[in-house]
Write an enzyme that holds these catalytic residues in place. Structure first.
Site, PDB file in Angstrom:
ATOM      1  N   ARG A  19       9.726 -60.102  44.836  1.00 50.70           N
ATOM      2  CA  ARG A  19       8.431 -59.570  45.256  1.00 50.70           C
ATOM      3  C   ARG A  19       8.371 -59.575  46.782  1.00 50.70           C
ATOM      4  O   ARG A  19       8.862 -60.504  47.435  1.00 50.70           O
ATOM      5  CB  ARG A  19       7.279 -60.419  44.721  1.00 50.70           C
ATOM      6  CG  ARG A  19       6.947 -60.185  43.250  1.00 50.70           C
ATOM      7  CD  ARG A  19       6.356 -58.796  42.994  1.00 50.70           C
ATOM      8  NE  ARG A  19       5.965 -58.608  41.613  1.00 50.70           N
ATOM      9  CZ  ARG A  19       6.738 -58.074  40.662  1.00 50.70           C
ATOM     10  NH1 ARG A  19       7.971 -57.676  40.952  1.00 50.70           N
ATOM     11  NH2 ARG A  19       6.286 -57.921  39.433  1.00 50.70           N
TER      12      ARG A  19
ATOM     13  N   GLU B  76       3.127 -51.593  48.666  1.00 51.51           N
ATOM     14  CA  GLU B  76       3.834 -50.565  47.877  1.00 51.51           C
ATOM     15  C   GLU B  76       2.817 -49.573  47.326  1.00 51.51           C
ATOM     16  O   GLU B  76       1.771 -50.010  46.847  1.00 51.51           O
ATOM     17  CB  GLU B  76       4.586 -51.210  46.707  1.00 51.51           C
ATOM     18  CG  GLU B  76       5.674 -52.165  47.148  1.00 51.51           C
ATOM     19  CD  GLU B  76       6.394 -52.831  45.969  1.00 51.51           C
ATOM     20  OE1 GLU B  76       6.118 -52.468  44.818  1.00 51.51           O
ATOM     21  OE2 GLU B  76       7.219 -53.722  46.211  1.00 51.51           O
TER      22      GLU B  76
ATOM     23  N   HIS C 259      11.243 -50.051  44.548  1.00 49.47           N
ATOM     24  CA  HIS C 259      10.848 -50.928  43.426  1.00 49.47           C
ATOM     25  C   HIS C 259      11.296 -50.328  42.083  1.00 49.47           C
ATOM     26  O   HIS C 259      10.460 -49.975  41.238  1.00 49.47           O
ATOM     27  CB  HIS C 259       9.332 -51.181  43.425  1.00 49.47           C
ATOM     28  CG  HIS C 259       8.970 -52.431  42.649  1.00 49.47           C
ATOM     29  ND1 HIS C 259       7.881 -53.220  42.941  1.00 49.47           N
ATOM     30  CD2 HIS C 259       9.566 -53.019  41.575  1.00 49.47           C
ATOM     31  CE1 HIS C 259       7.813 -54.228  42.079  1.00 49.47           C
ATOM     32  NE2 HIS C 259       8.823 -54.121  41.245  1.00 49.47           N
TER      33      HIS C 259
END
Ligand code: DGY
Length: 321
Positions: A239, A268, A286
């Site tokens: 993360r 993000e 991601h």
């Protein structure tokens, strides 16, 4: 018996959609639902279940506004830092995640970033797209070997262990830092450090696999990067909140880090664009779990959890017993 009513907040692979059509009465969006849209959809069909991803925050306010008929929220992710677990528990909402099924795909992407960072894959790709046209001398544009380099793993859960399995194939000495030491059969020769700061000076490559929490927030700060040996490689598929991105930028610009690879970011998808300007940083959006097989398995696992709750059974992956 009527079919369970489900609201889905993001697009899903076709096999998952087919199962949803067969087993549920569902709202499935073409574009992502935000909190307001998800709530309106839940009310509209009197939904029993919500299938979400980390893009939607299940915070205390959102949980408080959920109607009583919503019984289960199934996140299609292993991580659940986007969910206020205490608030969900207090409200009696069942919350599930999708562990296990994304372990191998995530470890693959971590290794892809390790290899790409060490071997300058991003720079080579950019050179080829720009037309190449000039041969390099044997001393130019050199990467570093991955084989035999010492790998430090922060967070030795399922994914950390899967990264270690790959690293053994590259003859890499493995160090790890975890809340608990693993039993020897899982450790398989990896050296345990209870203290991250004690491990960092030994890591030629460091890969993060710890969850986001109060304990891990900003763990990789300027001090931590400085403890890595000069020329180290840093990879994060866990993360973005684990990393102080300002400190990472400094460490890459100064050459203290040879290179880095990131799949996750503090913000993000609106990540800090200064990161994209660093030639020695390879970035992916991601996507560690983004294979057809894995995303399908994640969707099915979330649906299994939802179906269990809707038929009065215990789901496989509750966040608490
Ligand atoms: C996960 O499963 O937690 C992945 O990072 C997707 O968010």
């Amino acid at each position: 018996m009527s079919r369970p009513r489900l609201v889905v907040t993001r697009r899903l692979p076709v096999p998952v959609l087919e199962r949803i059509r067969a087993e549920f009465e569902a709202i499935v969006p073409d574009t992502d639902l935000d909190a307001g849209m998800a709530l309106a959809a839940i009310r509209r069909i009197r939904a029993d279940a919500l299938l979400l991803t980390p893009k939607l925050r299940l915070d205390a306010d959102f949980i408080a506004s959920l109607p009583d008929h919503l019984r289960v929220a199934a996140t299609c992710s292993a991580g659940f830092d986007h969910i206020d677990v205490a608030a969900a528990r207090a409200r009696g909402l069942v919350v599930t995640n999708t562990p296990d099924v994304l372990t191998e795909a995530t470890a693959d992407l971590a290794f892809l970033l390790i290899l790409a960072a060490a071997r300058r894959a991003g720079e080579y790709a950019a050179i080829m797209r720009a037309g190449w046209r000039r041969s390099f001398g044997l001393d130019e544009m050199l990467g570093v070997d991955v084989s035999g380099r010492t790998l430090g793993i922060l967070g030795m859960g399922r994914i950390g262990q899967a990264v270690a399995r790959r690293a053994r194939g590259f003859n890499m000495p493995i160090l790890y830092c975890n809340r608990r030491r693993l039993p020897p059969d899982l450790e398989q020769g990896a050296r345990y450090f209870a203290d991250l700061h004690a491990m960092l000076p030994h890591c030629q490559i460091l890969s993060l696999h710890a969850p986001a929490s109060g304990d891990t927030e900003g763990l990789m700060n300027a001090d931590a990067f400085a403890r890595l040996p000069r020329g180290a490689i840093f990879v994060n598929t866990a993360r973005g909140t684990l990393v102080d991105e300002e400190a990472l930028i400094d460490a890459l610009r100064s050459g203290h880090l040879f290179a880095a690879g990131l799949d996750v970011f503090r913000r993000e998808p609106d990540f800090d664009r200064r990161l994209a300007e660093l030639p020695n940083l390879i970035l992916t959006p991601h996507v560690a779990s983004a294979t057809l097989e894995t995303r399908t398995a994640m969707g099915f696992r979330a649906l299994d959890n939802i179906a269990a709750v809707c038929t009065g059974q215990t789901p496989r992956d509750p966040l608490w017993p």
